[in-house]
Design a protein around this motif. Structure first.
Motif, PDB file in Angstrom:
ATOM      1  N   PRO A 190      53.366  25.718  51.418  1.00  0.00           N
ATOM      2  CA  PRO A 190      51.910  25.571  51.328  1.00  0.00           C
ATOM      3  C   PRO A 190      51.200  26.539  52.258  1.00  0.00           C
ATOM      4  N   ARG A 191      49.961  26.824  51.953  1.00  0.00           N
ATOM      5  CA  ARG A 191      49.147  27.710  52.776  1.00  0.00           C
ATOM      6  C   ARG A 191      47.819  27.033  53.044  1.00  0.00           C
ATOM      7  N   ALA A 192      47.047  27.626  53.928  1.00  0.00           N
ATOM      8  CA  ALA A 192      45.739  27.075  54.265  1.00  0.00           C
ATOM      9  C   ALA A 192      44.742  27.410  53.157  1.00  0.00           C
ATOM     10  N   PRO A 193      44.059  26.424  52.567  1.00  0.00           N
ATOM     11  CA  PRO A 193      43.065  26.705  51.520  1.00  0.00           C
ATOM     12  C   PRO A 193      41.819  27.356  52.101  1.00  0.00           C
ATOM     13  N   ILE A 194      41.058  27.999  51.238  1.00  0.00           N
ATOM     14  CA  ILE A 194      39.929  28.812  51.686  1.00  0.00           C
ATOM     15  C   ILE A 194      38.652  28.403  50.976  1.00  0.00           C
ATOM     16  N   ASP A 195      37.530  28.515  51.685  1.00  0.00           N
ATOM     17  CA  ASP A 195      36.188  28.487  51.099  1.00  0.00           C
ATOM     18  C   ASP A 195      35.709  29.927  51.015  1.00  0.00           C
ATOM     19  N   LEU A 196      35.509  30.431  49.801  1.00  0.00           N
ATOM     20  CA  LEU A 196      35.134  31.823  49.589  1.00  0.00           C
ATOM     21  C   LEU A 196      33.790  31.889  48.880  1.00  0.00           C
ATOM     22  N   VAL A 197      32.857  32.650  49.453  1.00  0.00           N
ATOM     23  CA  VAL A 197      31.555  32.899  48.831  1.00  0.00           C
ATOM     24  C   VAL A 197      31.470  34.379  48.492  1.00  0.00           C
ATOM     25  N   THR A 198      31.251  34.699  47.231  1.00  0.00           N
ATOM     26  CA  THR A 198      31.097  36.094  46.821  1.00  0.00           C
ATOM     27  C   THR A 198      29.618  36.374  46.577  1.00  0.00           C
ATOM     28  N   VAL A 199      29.115  37.421  47.196  1.00  0.00           N
ATOM     29  CA  VAL A 199      27.712  37.826  47.067  1.00  0.00           C
ATOM     30  C   VAL A 199      27.705  39.162  46.325  1.00  0.00           C
ATOM     31  N   LEU A 200      27.236  39.158  45.092  1.00  0.00           N
ATOM     32  CA  LEU A 200      27.430  40.283  44.179  1.00  0.00           C
ATOM     33  C   LEU A 200      26.107  40.935  43.800  1.00  0.00           C
ATOM     34  N   ASP A 201      26.091  42.250  43.859  1.00  0.00           N
ATOM     35  CA  ASP A 201      24.926  43.050  43.482  1.00  0.00           C
ATOM     36  C   ASP A 201      24.877  43.174  41.958  1.00  0.00           C
ATOM     37  N   ILE A 202      23.791  42.715  41.331  1.00  0.00           N
ATOM     38  CA  ILE A 202      23.601  42.886  39.888  1.00  0.00           C
ATOM     39  C   ILE A 202      22.291  43.624  39.619  1.00  0.00           C
ATOM     40  N   SER A 203      21.942  44.548  40.508  1.00  0.00           N
ATOM     41  CA  SER A 203      20.734  45.350  40.308  1.00  0.00           C
ATOM     42  C   SER A 203      20.930  46.269  39.102  1.00  0.00           C
ATOM     43  N   GLY A 204      19.846  46.929  38.685  1.00  0.00           N
ATOM     44  CA  GLY A 204      19.895  47.772  37.500  1.00  0.00           C
ATOM     45  C   GLY A 204      20.936  48.870  37.563  1.00  0.00           C
ATOM     46  N   SER A 205      21.231  49.371  38.765  1.00  0.00           N
ATOM     47  CA  SER A 205      22.210  50.447  38.895  1.00  0.00           C
ATOM     48  C   SER A 205      23.633  49.988  38.620  1.00  0.00           C
ATOM     49  N   MET A 206      23.855  48.672  38.542  1.00  0.00           N
ATOM     50  CA  MET A 206      25.193  48.146  38.252  1.00  0.00           C
ATOM     51  C   MET A 206      25.447  48.013  36.754  1.00  0.00           C
ATOM     52  N   ALA A 207      24.454  48.346  35.922  1.00  0.00           N
ATOM     53  CA  ALA A 207      24.601  48.163  34.483  1.00  0.00           C
ATOM     54  C   ALA A 207      25.720  49.040  33.933  1.00  0.00           C
ATOM     55  N   GLY A 208      26.337  48.551  32.877  1.00  0.00           N
ATOM     56  CA  GLY A 208      27.369  49.326  32.209  1.00  0.00           C
ATOM     57  C   GLY A 208      28.753  49.116  32.799  1.00  0.00           C
ATOM     58  N   THR A 209      29.428  50.229  33.051  1.00  0.00           N
ATOM     59  CA  THR A 209      30.825  50.176  33.484  1.00  0.00           C
ATOM     60  C   THR A 209      30.987  49.452  34.809  1.00  0.00           C
ATOM     61  N   LYS A 210      30.079  49.667  35.741  1.00  0.00           N
ATOM     62  CA  LYS A 210      30.203  49.032  37.055  1.00  0.00           C
ATOM     63  C   LYS A 210      30.234  47.512  36.934  1.00  0.00           C
ATOM     64  N   LEU A 211      29.304  46.956  36.176  1.00  0.00           N
ATOM     65  CA  LEU A 211      29.251  45.506  36.037  1.00  0.00           C
ATOM     66  C   LEU A 211      30.481  44.981  35.307  1.00  0.00           C
ATOM     67  N   ALA A 212      30.928  45.724  34.301  1.00  0.00           N
ATOM     68  CA  ALA A 212      32.136  45.305  33.576  1.00  0.00           C
ATOM     69  C   ALA A 212      33.347  45.271  34.503  1.00  0.00           C
ATOM     70  N   LEU A 213      33.488  46.275  35.364  1.00  0.00           N
ATOM     71  CA  LEU A 213      34.617  46.310  36.297  1.00  0.00           C
ATOM     72  C   LEU A 213      34.484  45.234  37.365  1.00  0.00           C
ATOM     73  N   LEU A 214      33.244  44.942  37.770  1.00  0.00           N
ATOM     74  CA  LEU A 214      33.032  43.862  38.732  1.00  0.00           C
ATOM     75  C   LEU A 214      33.448  42.521  38.127  1.00  0.00           C
ATOM     76  N   LYS A 215      33.087  42.291  36.875  1.00  0.00           N
ATOM     77  CA  LYS A 215      33.484  41.040  36.215  1.00  0.00           C
ATOM     78  C   LYS A 215      35.006  40.936  36.126  1.00  0.00           C
ATOM     79  N   ARG A 216      35.656  42.043  35.818  1.00  0.00           N
ATOM     80  CA  ARG A 216      37.115  42.028  35.728  1.00  0.00           C
ATOM     81  C   ARG A 216      37.736  41.732  37.084  1.00  0.00           C
ATOM     82  N   ALA A 217      37.190  42.332  38.133  1.00  0.00           N
ATOM     83  CA  ALA A 217      37.717  42.088  39.476  1.00  0.00           C
ATOM     84  C   ALA A 217      37.499  40.636  39.887  1.00  0.00           C
ATOM     85  N   MET A 218      36.320  40.083  39.572  1.00  0.00           N
ATOM     86  CA  MET A 218      36.061  38.684  39.903  1.00  0.00           C
ATOM     87  C   MET A 218      36.972  37.754  39.110  1.00  0.00           C
ATOM     88  N   SER A 219      37.276  38.118  37.879  1.00  0.00           N
ATOM     89  CA  SER A 219      38.219  37.322  37.082  1.00  0.00           C
ATOM     90  C   SER A 219      39.580  37.288  37.760  1.00  0.00           C
TER      91      SER A 219
END
Length: 723
Positions: free
Chosen positions: A270-299
């Motif tokens: 067993p390991r120590a469980p974690i509380d993780l908060v992700t704060v993600l930029d979804i401004s207009g400059s993230m549109a397109g490939t950047k947002l798609a890759l961010l979603k994949r990384a978060m998945s």
């Protein structure tokens, strides 16, 4: 015409959208409707009846292949969409298909665009508890719908959008949210699969087997030279204090004394469980490939969290919104988190301060706390919002004021909740992101190439999911009455020397499995005419075991040096020299950055060049020490990124700051366009980090492991640590 139309649909199904009128042979569509699909990054194309769509053959083959791949898997839950699987399949106007339950939940979050191509939909899927569709609504995909299911697939026409005064506000920000984030899911006492397998509710199965869960943290001290003449005194004698966290014990232990279990049964430690908060930029400059890759990384992050871990998601653009509350990553929690992340839409400005404030508020307001806590902050742009000072002038936010004292080690709090920041692309605010990480005790990573974002996240969570030491505090005591502390060189770690010079302390904080820390202590050594050896220092450390929550106290043996009449010529210890080189290089990076910010790029490159010359003459680099060789290469890379102002603004500043963060905290960060492409980046990489990066790269390469959810494995110590 019908055959050509079908080929055009396949070719344009993923990324290109078209508006084409119906022909007489196109009996798949109603007479009054056109096929309309508008996607971000691609202009709409309208063709007349006579125009024929004829894409290049290579593009057609690629699109056809991608279309077949996308039809096999729901892009929201990543599960199979084979017919007959007991799930209704919803096919949107843009030809992309999803599990009906997944897309209906996605729409419930306020999304009315395709999660894949961002096409705006005229009709959205709803769930209706009646077996008979309401007037004006039609059943779709009746073949795939289970006959005994009381829910029915229906479509609702989307009304014309109301005018919005501020177009930079994303749709996800429309629903109300609580003022106090105390609705975190209870930690509960749910047993993980390994504990159920062992047949015990003890959180440490190794205790039942009589085996130690792990070894203790190791402390050692190394003097720069083993002997000093008894007739000589030294005002600047260097001692290396070395810490090594417990190893991960190969991640497996045998279950003994369990008569109902197979003899060779193994379970995960067993390991120590974690509380993780992700704060993600979804401004207009993230549109397109950047947002798609961010979603994949978060998945990837979501799939690698365990049922005892909790995750919350903050999304920010012109303002910030808690998209997903702090929930355990059970099967249900993962599914809901994936849906929430896939509902993200890029739009608006970049308000880093507001996103950070909301992330910190979640940590502050939570009712219960997991042993490990951290925040991940990603942004690709400059903070376009300012805060007013008391005088009414506009200025950049003071990020330390946005974090409660419990997070940045302020008054009354010695330890921190780290914020690990990720600067994405060439336009992010590297200075602010580095400042946030330094204040909180986190690291700053520079993601230069878009495709590296998942590996960067993987390296970070690989460490966070292997925390074995909490709130470690190191104390250093002088033994001989004539020995005094001159300085503690601890990088970014908080250190303190008592006024009498006889005691010192360093707040180290958390350590990952197999992680190492090195600190240089300068002391005054007196002449000692009567003894053959002198006792110099004794080191103690106290920390909390994150699993048992017990305090652990350790004490080293006294460090002694020989005091012969003549010491002769003695070379400096390679271990001490290596750490001196690391700190010298880090200081040069800081000085070069200061000069560059003042516009003196020539002076900055000169500072880095002088540091390289010092390194090249050191004992450790002549012995081909890997860390020093990597430092030499990194300093040269920094010089190249200061060739002119444009290059420095685009990548030089971020590259230097990520290097400073890594060397001052002695922790791996992403740097430039690679995670593991050089020995430099691997210098502080732990086995658990390396294992998680390897796992990430396997999914990106489309290995079989990427076709199924990956269960968290800990400890991840089977890989040898690169040095």
């Amino acid at each position: 015409m019908g055959s050509k139309w079908r080929k055009a649909k396949v070719a344009l199904g993923l990324n290109l959208c078209a508006n084409a009128p119906r022909t007489r042979l196109d009996n798949e569509f109603d007479d009054d409707d056109d096929l309309e699909s508008i996607s971000s990054g691609a202009a709409s194309v309208r063709h007349s009846d006579a125009a024929l769509l004829s894409p290049p053959s290579n593009a057609f083959k690629l699109s056809k292949s991608l279309s077949r791949s996308s039809k096999k898997m729901c892009s929201i839950c990543l599960a199979s969409m084979k017919p007959g699987g007991g799930h209704a399949i919803f096919t949107a106007e843009c030809s992309h298909s999803f599990h009906f339950q997944c897309i209906a939940s996605n729409v419930k979050h306020g999304n009315q665009v395709c999660p894949i191509c961002r096409a705006k939909w005229k009709e959205i899927p709803l769930q209706c508890p009646s077996l008979d569709p309401p007037p004006g609504r039609a059943r779709v995909n009746p073949v795939d719908w289970p006959q005994n299911n009381a829910l029915m697939t229906v479509l609702r026409h989307v009304p014309p959008p109301r005018p919005i005064p501020f177009r930079n506000v994303a749709p996800l920000l429309q629903a109300p949210e609580p003022t106090i984030f105390d609705d975190d899911e209870s930690l509960g006492h749910q047993l993980d699969s390994s504990q159920k397998l062992a047949g015990t509710s003890d959180p440490n199965p190794a205790a039942d087997s009589g085996e130690s869960r792990m070894s203790m943290t190791k402390i050692s001290m190394i003097p720069e030279v083993p002997a000093v003449s008894r007739f000589n005194a030294s005002d600047d004698f260097t001692v290396l204090v070395h810490l090594k966290a417990p190893a991960s014990d190969s991640g497996k232990i045998l279950c003994r004394n369990q008569p109902d279990m197979p003899q060779a049964q193994v379970i995960q430690t067993p390991r120590a469980p974690i509380d993780l908060v992700t704060v993600l930029d979804i401004s207009g400059s993230m549109a397109g490939t950047k947002l798609a890759l961010l979603k994949r990384a978060m998945s990837f992050v979501i799939q690698n969290l365990g049922p005892s871990d909790r995750l919350a998601v903050i999304a920010f653009s012109s303002t910030a919104r808690r998209l997903f509350p702090l929930r355990r990553m059970s099967e249900t929690g993962r599914h809901e988190a994936l849906q929430a992340v896939n509902s993200l839409v890029a739009n608006g400005g970049t308000n880093i301060a507001e996103g950070l404030r909301k992330g910190a508020k979640i940590m502050e307001d939570r009712r219960e706390k997991n042993p490990v806590a951290s925040i991940i902050l990603l942004s690709d742009g400059q903070d376009t919002y300012t805060v007013s000072s008391s005088g009414g002038n506009q200025q950049q936010p003071n990020y330390q004021l946005l974090l409660p004292s419990s997070m940045h080690g302020g008054e009354g709090s010695n330890f921190k909740i780290p914020v690990h920041t990720f600067g994405f692309g060439a336009d992010h605010d590297a200075s602010s992101m580095h400042s946030i990480s330094e204040i909180s005790g986190g690291t700053f990573s520079f993601i230069e190439t878009e495709g590296v974002i998942q590996d960067a996240f993987a390296q970070c969570i690989g460490g966070l999911l292997s925390v074995v030491v909490k709130e470690l505090q190191l104390s250093i005591d002088c033994v001989h009455p004539g020995v005094y502390l001159s300085s503690l060189r601890a990088g970014s770690y908080r250190s303190h020397i008592m006024s009498d010079g006889r005691k010192g302390s360093i707040d180290v904080g958390d350590l990952y499995a197999d992680e190492e820390r090195d600190f240089l202590v300068s002391i005054k050594v007196p002449a000692d005419y009567l003894r053959n050896e002198t006792s110099l220092l004794k080191v103690r450390c106290v920390y909390k075991d994150p699993l048992t929550k017990e305090m652990v106290n350790l004490e080293s043996e006294e460090l002694r040096i020989s005091r012969p009449e003549e010491a002769g010529q003695t070379s400096v210890s390679i271990e001490v020299d290596r750490q001196q080189n690391r700190l010298q290089a880090a200081e040069a990076m800081a000085q070069a950055r200061t000069a560059a910010e003042k516009g003196d790029l020539v002076g900055a490159t000169s500072i880095l060049e002088n540091s390289r010359k010092v390194l090249s003459q050191s004992v450790s680099i002549k012995c081909h020490d890997q860390l020093c060789l990597a430092l030499y290469t990194e300093l040269r890379e920094m010089q190249e990124r200061m060739a002119n102002r444009h290059v420095y603004e685009a990548s030089g500043r971020a590259y230097i700051l990520s290097g400073l963060s890594s060397h001052s905290w002695q922790r791996a960060t992403a740097r430039g366009d690679s995670i593991d492409g050089s020995s430099l980046v691997q210098a502080y990489q732990t086995p658990s980090m390396l294992e998680m990066v390897t796992r990430s790269q396997a999914t990106l390469l489309g290995s079989p492991s990427s076709q199924r959810p990956i269960r968290p494995v800990w400890p991840l110590g089977s890989q040898p640590r690169p040095r």
